[in-house]
Design a protein around this motif. Structure first.
Motif, PDB file in Angstrom:
ATOM      1  N   ILE A  63       0.845  -1.197   0.000  1.00 36.43           N
ATOM      2  CA  ILE A  63       0.000   0.000   0.000  1.00 36.43           C
ATOM      3  C   ILE A  63       0.879   1.244   0.000  1.00 36.43           C
ATOM      4  O   ILE A  63       1.724   1.433   0.884  1.00 36.43           O
ATOM      5  N   ALA A  64       0.674   2.091  -1.004  1.00 39.07           N
ATOM      6  CA  ALA A  64       1.402   3.358  -1.101  1.00 39.07           C
ATOM      7  C   ALA A  64       0.641   4.433  -0.345  1.00 39.07           C
ATOM      8  O   ALA A  64      -0.581   4.543  -0.462  1.00 39.07           O
ATOM      9  N   VAL A  65       1.372   5.242   0.430  1.00 33.78           N
ATOM     10  CA  VAL A  65       0.777   6.365   1.162  1.00 33.78           C
ATOM     11  C   VAL A  65       1.501   7.627   0.724  1.00 33.78           C
ATOM     12  O   VAL A  65       2.684   7.805   1.000  1.00 33.78           O
ATOM     13  N   GLY A  66       0.803   8.481   0.001  1.00 32.03           N
ATOM     14  CA  GLY A  66       1.425   9.691  -0.530  1.00 32.03           C
ATOM     15  C   GLY A  66       0.572  10.268  -1.636  1.00 32.03           C
ATOM     16  O   GLY A  66      -0.651  10.119  -1.634  1.00 32.03           O
ATOM     17  N   GLY A  67       1.221  10.922  -2.599  1.00 32.52           N
ATOM     18  CA  GLY A  67       0.498  11.525  -3.709  1.00 32.52           C
ATOM     19  C   GLY A  67       0.653  10.726  -4.985  1.00 32.52           C
ATOM     20  O   GLY A  67       1.106   9.575  -4.974  1.00 32.52           O
ATOM     21  N   ASP A  68       0.279  11.343  -6.097  1.00 30.44           N
ATOM     22  CA  ASP A  68       0.362  10.665  -7.389  1.00 30.44           C
ATOM     23  C   ASP A  68       1.796  10.307  -7.750  1.00 30.44           C
ATOM     24  O   ASP A  68       2.038   9.296  -8.415  1.00 30.44           O
ATOM     25  N   GLY A  69       2.758  11.133  -7.328  1.00 32.68           N
ATOM     26  CA  GLY A  69       4.158  10.813  -7.576  1.00 32.68           C
ATOM     27  C   GLY A  69       4.585   9.543  -6.859  1.00 32.68           C
ATOM     28  O   GLY A  69       5.376   8.750  -7.376  1.00 32.68           O
ATOM     29  N   THR A  70       4.024   9.320  -5.665  1.00 28.51           N
ATOM     30  CA  THR A  70       4.354   8.122  -4.887  1.00 28.51           C
ATOM     31  C   THR A  70       3.808   6.861  -5.551  1.00 28.51           C
ATOM     32  O   THR A  70       4.528   5.876  -5.724  1.00 28.51           O
ATOM     33  N   ILE A  71       2.532   6.900  -5.963  1.00 29.93           N
ATOM     34  CA  ILE A  71       1.960   5.711  -6.599  1.00 29.93           C
ATOM     35  C   ILE A  71       2.614   5.471  -7.961  1.00 29.93           C
ATOM     36  O   ILE A  71       2.786   4.325  -8.389  1.00 29.93           O
ATOM     37  N   HIS A  72       3.022   6.527  -8.628  1.00 29.15           N
ATOM     38  CA  HIS A  72       3.749   6.397  -9.900  1.00 29.15           C
ATOM     39  C   HIS A  72       5.043   5.612  -9.680  1.00 29.15           C
ATOM     40  O   HIS A  72       5.351   4.678 -10.431  1.00 29.15           O
ATOM     41  N   GLU A  73       5.793   5.968  -8.660  1.00 28.07           N
ATOM     42  CA  GLU A  73       7.054   5.273  -8.381  1.00 28.07           C
ATOM     43  C   GLU A  73       6.817   3.832  -7.945  1.00 28.07           C
ATOM     44  O   GLU A  73       7.523   2.912  -8.390  1.00 28.07           O
ATOM     45  N   VAL A  74       5.837   3.613  -7.077  1.00 29.72           N
ATOM     46  CA  VAL A  74       5.555   2.260  -6.594  1.00 29.72           C
ATOM     47  C   VAL A  74       5.157   1.353  -7.753  1.00 29.72           C
ATOM     48  O   VAL A  74       5.642   0.212  -7.871  1.00 29.72           O
ATOM     49  N   MET A  75       4.294   1.829  -8.635  1.00 32.40           N
ATOM     50  CA  MET A  75       3.879   1.024  -9.785  1.00 32.40           C
ATOM     51  C   MET A  75       5.070   0.704 -10.688  1.00 32.40           C
ATOM     52  O   MET A  75       5.154  -0.389 -11.251  1.00 32.40           O
ATOM     53  N   ASN A  76       5.989   1.651 -10.839  1.00 34.18           N
ATOM     54  CA  ASN A  76       7.175   1.398 -11.652  1.00 34.18           C
ATOM     55  C   ASN A  76       8.063   0.336 -11.019  1.00 34.18           C
ATOM     56  O   ASN A  76       8.830  -0.332 -11.703  1.00 34.18           O
ATOM     57  N   GLY A  77       7.940   0.173  -9.690  1.00 30.19           N
ATOM     58  CA  GLY A  77       8.750  -0.827  -9.000  1.00 30.19           C
ATOM     59  C   GLY A  77       8.164  -2.225  -9.011  1.00 30.19           C
ATOM     60  O   GLY A  77       8.897  -3.207  -8.927  1.00 30.19           O
ATOM     61  N   VAL A  78       6.839  -2.333  -9.154  1.00 34.89           N
ATOM     62  CA  VAL A  78       6.205  -3.655  -8.991  1.00 34.89           C
ATOM     63  C   VAL A  78       5.476  -4.166 -10.228  1.00 34.89           C
ATOM     64  O   VAL A  78       4.953  -5.279 -10.217  1.00 34.89           O
ATOM     65  N   GLU A  79       5.431  -3.389 -11.300  1.00 38.87           N
ATOM     66  CA  GLU A  79       4.583  -3.778 -12.423  1.00 38.87           C
ATOM     67  C   GLU A  79       4.976  -5.104 -13.055  1.00 38.87           C
ATOM     68  O   GLU A  79       4.169  -5.760 -13.704  1.00 38.87           O
ATOM     69  N   MET A  80       6.199  -5.566 -12.830  1.00 44.24           N
ATOM     70  CA  MET A  80       6.631  -6.835 -13.422  1.00 44.24           C
ATOM     71  C   MET A  80       6.356  -8.041 -12.518  1.00 44.24           C
ATOM     72  O   MET A  80       6.611  -9.176 -12.893  1.00 44.24           O
ATOM     73  N   TYR A  81       5.838  -7.802 -11.317  1.00 39.12           N
ATOM     74  CA  TYR A  81       5.652  -8.881 -10.346  1.00 39.12           C
ATOM     75  C   TYR A  81       4.168  -9.225 -10.210  1.00 39.12           C
ATOM     76  O   TYR A  81       3.385  -8.446  -9.669  1.00 39.12           O
ATOM     77  N   ASP A  82       3.802 -10.408 -10.657  1.00 40.99           N
ATOM     78  CA  ASP A  82       2.390 -10.795 -10.673  1.00 40.99           C
ATOM     79  C   ASP A  82       1.843 -11.148  -9.290  1.00 40.99           C
ATOM     80  O   ASP A  82       0.624 -11.244  -9.125  1.00 40.99           O
ATOM     81  N   HIS A  83       2.718 -11.350  -8.306  1.00 43.40           N
ATOM     82  CA  HIS A  83       2.227 -11.752  -6.986  1.00 43.40           C
ATOM     83  C   HIS A  83       1.915 -10.553  -6.085  1.00 43.40           C
ATOM     84  O   HIS A  83       1.496 -10.732  -4.944  1.00 43.40           O
ATOM     85  N   VAL A  84       2.099  -9.327  -6.606  1.00 42.19           N
ATOM     86  CA  VAL A  84       1.886  -8.119  -5.805  1.00 42.19           C
ATOM     87  C   VAL A  84       0.526  -7.497  -6.128  1.00 42.19           C
ATOM     88  O   VAL A  84       0.171  -7.312  -7.291  1.00 42.19           O
ATOM     89  N   THR A  85      -0.221  -7.195  -5.073  1.00 44.10           N
ATOM     90  CA  THR A  85      -1.452  -6.409  -5.188  1.00 44.10           C
ATOM     91  C   THR A  85      -1.185  -5.040  -4.574  1.00 44.10           C
ATOM     92  O   THR A  85      -0.618  -4.947  -3.480  1.00 44.10           O
ATOM     93  N   VAL A  86      -1.564  -3.990  -5.289  1.00 45.59           N
ATOM     94  CA  VAL A  86      -1.244  -2.617  -4.853  1.00 45.59           C
ATOM     95  C   VAL A  86      -2.482  -1.939  -4.269  1.00 45.59           C
ATOM     96  O   VAL A  86      -3.579  -2.007  -4.840  1.00 45.59           O
ATOM     97  N   GLY A  87      -2.283  -1.282  -3.129  1.00 43.96           N
ATOM     98  CA  GLY A  87      -3.306  -0.432  -2.532  1.00 43.96           C
ATOM     99  C   GLY A  87      -2.801   0.990  -2.450  1.00 43.96           C
ATOM    100  O   GLY A  87      -1.615   1.260  -2.662  1.00 43.96           O
ATOM    101  N   TYR A  88      -3.692   1.912  -2.142  1.00 43.26           N
ATOM    102  CA  TYR A  88      -3.293   3.327  -2.130  1.00 43.26           C
ATOM    103  C   TYR A  88      -4.114   4.099  -1.111  1.00 43.26           C
ATOM    104  O   TYR A  88      -5.349   3.975  -1.061  1.00 43.26           O
ATOM    105  N   ILE A  89      -3.427   4.880  -0.286  1.00 42.60           N
ATOM    106  CA  ILE A  89      -4.086   5.820   0.620  1.00 42.60           C
ATOM    107  C   ILE A  89      -3.633   7.216   0.218  1.00 42.60           C
ATOM    108  O   ILE A  89      -2.452   7.567   0.369  1.00 42.60           O
TER     109      ILE A  89
END
Length: 305
Positions: A63-89
């Motif tokens: 789960i990313a906690v921050g702004g759009d820049g934070t979720i942008h970075e997190v998605m760039n880090g995990v988009e290749m991993y199928d076992h990760v589910t992403v949440g956002y606050i």
């Protein structure tokens, strides 16, 4: 299940630090197991997300906690991993990703929703787009080129941004540069390719490739875009007077701009944008250089929503 959090304490002019303390108290109150890491500088979100994803091949929730820049970075880090589910606050200033997938903007409601979804493992698929230009990566909200990217760059480098954000007057920085650059910026010829069909615009102000309706802190740039249809909505503003462009930036908050004859809309999976000048570019509001760019639907990632 253990929840993993990546927190950007600098988000929302460092108010995210206080938000996280309250989130942590709520987690402890409900006896929820969690691990948390904090970003310290730009780019940390991607590195930390990748490190967490590589710790295990078992399903995990990040789960990313921050702004759009934070979720942008997190998605760039995990988009290749199928076992990760992403949440956002949402705990930033724009929070367009939250709007795009119907997560409450208020962090308390978003936290409650994330915990409920995590408990039930209520997961939906979300489109991830790839961009390739001077820089390359993935985006979750939109990629833009032209006037909006130019304004974004001016604002991000403004010495007034931090001060006015602390006074809750941050939007006035955007208004100032919008009015200032409106009379300086020169539209240009743009060649657009959408799924092998080519279009030329002689006096283009901006091109936006959107994954959902929102950008710029709530503006409905692409009112009918869907984040799970494996397709992007493209909006081009061409051959418009400066005065009418100002009106466009008012009507865009409810999507009324798409009725203007100077606004052209398309849908596609593969988009290429080039120009006879070096256009400024942004992805999710982050500067990604200048020049031509290729955008495509990459894959879908699991999100809590």
């Amino acid at each position: 299940m253990v929840l993993y959090f990546i927190v950007n304490p600098s988000a929302k002019n460092e108010k995210c630090k206080e938000i996280w303390k309250k989130i942590e108290r709520a987690l402890q109150h409900h006896h929820i197991r969690y691990h948390v890491v904090f970003t310290q500088k730009q780019g940390d979100g991607m590195k930390l997300a990748q490190q967490i994803a590589e710790q295990t091949y078992e399903p995990l929730i990040l789960i990313a906690v921050g702004g759009d820049g934070t979720i942008h970075e997190v998605m760039n880090g995990v988009e290749m991993y199928d076992h990760v589910t992403v949440g956002y606050i949402p705990a930033g200033t724009g929070n367009d990703f939250a709007r795009g997938i119907n997560i409450p903007i208020a962090w308390r409601k978003a936290l409650s929703q994330m915990l409920l979804r995590a408990k039930d493992m209520y997961v939906e698929l979300y489109d991830i787009g790839t961009f390739k230009g001077v820089k390359q990566g993935v985006f979750v909200n939109s990629v833009g080129c032209g006037f909006d990217a130019h304004i974004s760059r001016k604002v991000n480098h403004s010495r007034w941004k931090h001060l006015l954000n602390r006074l809750y007057l941050g939007k006035f920085v955007y208004v100032f540069y919008l009015l200032k650059e409106l009379f300086i910026y020169k539209p240009t010829v743009v060649q657009l390719t959408v799924d092998e069909k080519q279009y030329t615009f002689s006096n283009a102000w901006l091109v936006t490739v959107a994954n959902h309706p929102y950008y710029g802190g709530g503006m409905k740039i692409a009112p009918f875009a869907l984040s799970n249809d494996q397709c992007f909505d493209i909006v081009v503003v061409d051959n418009i007077s400066r005065l009418k462009l100002l009106a466009l930036f008012v009507t865009v908050f409810w999507g009324g701009h798409i009725r203007m004859k100077e606004v052209h809309t398309f849908q596609g999976k593969y988009i290429h944008i080039c120009s006879n000048t070096s256009l400024p570019l942004h992805a999710d509001g982050e500067q990604i250089g200048e020049g031509e760019i290729t955008i495509s639907v990459n894959k879908q990632i699991r999100v809590l929503k």
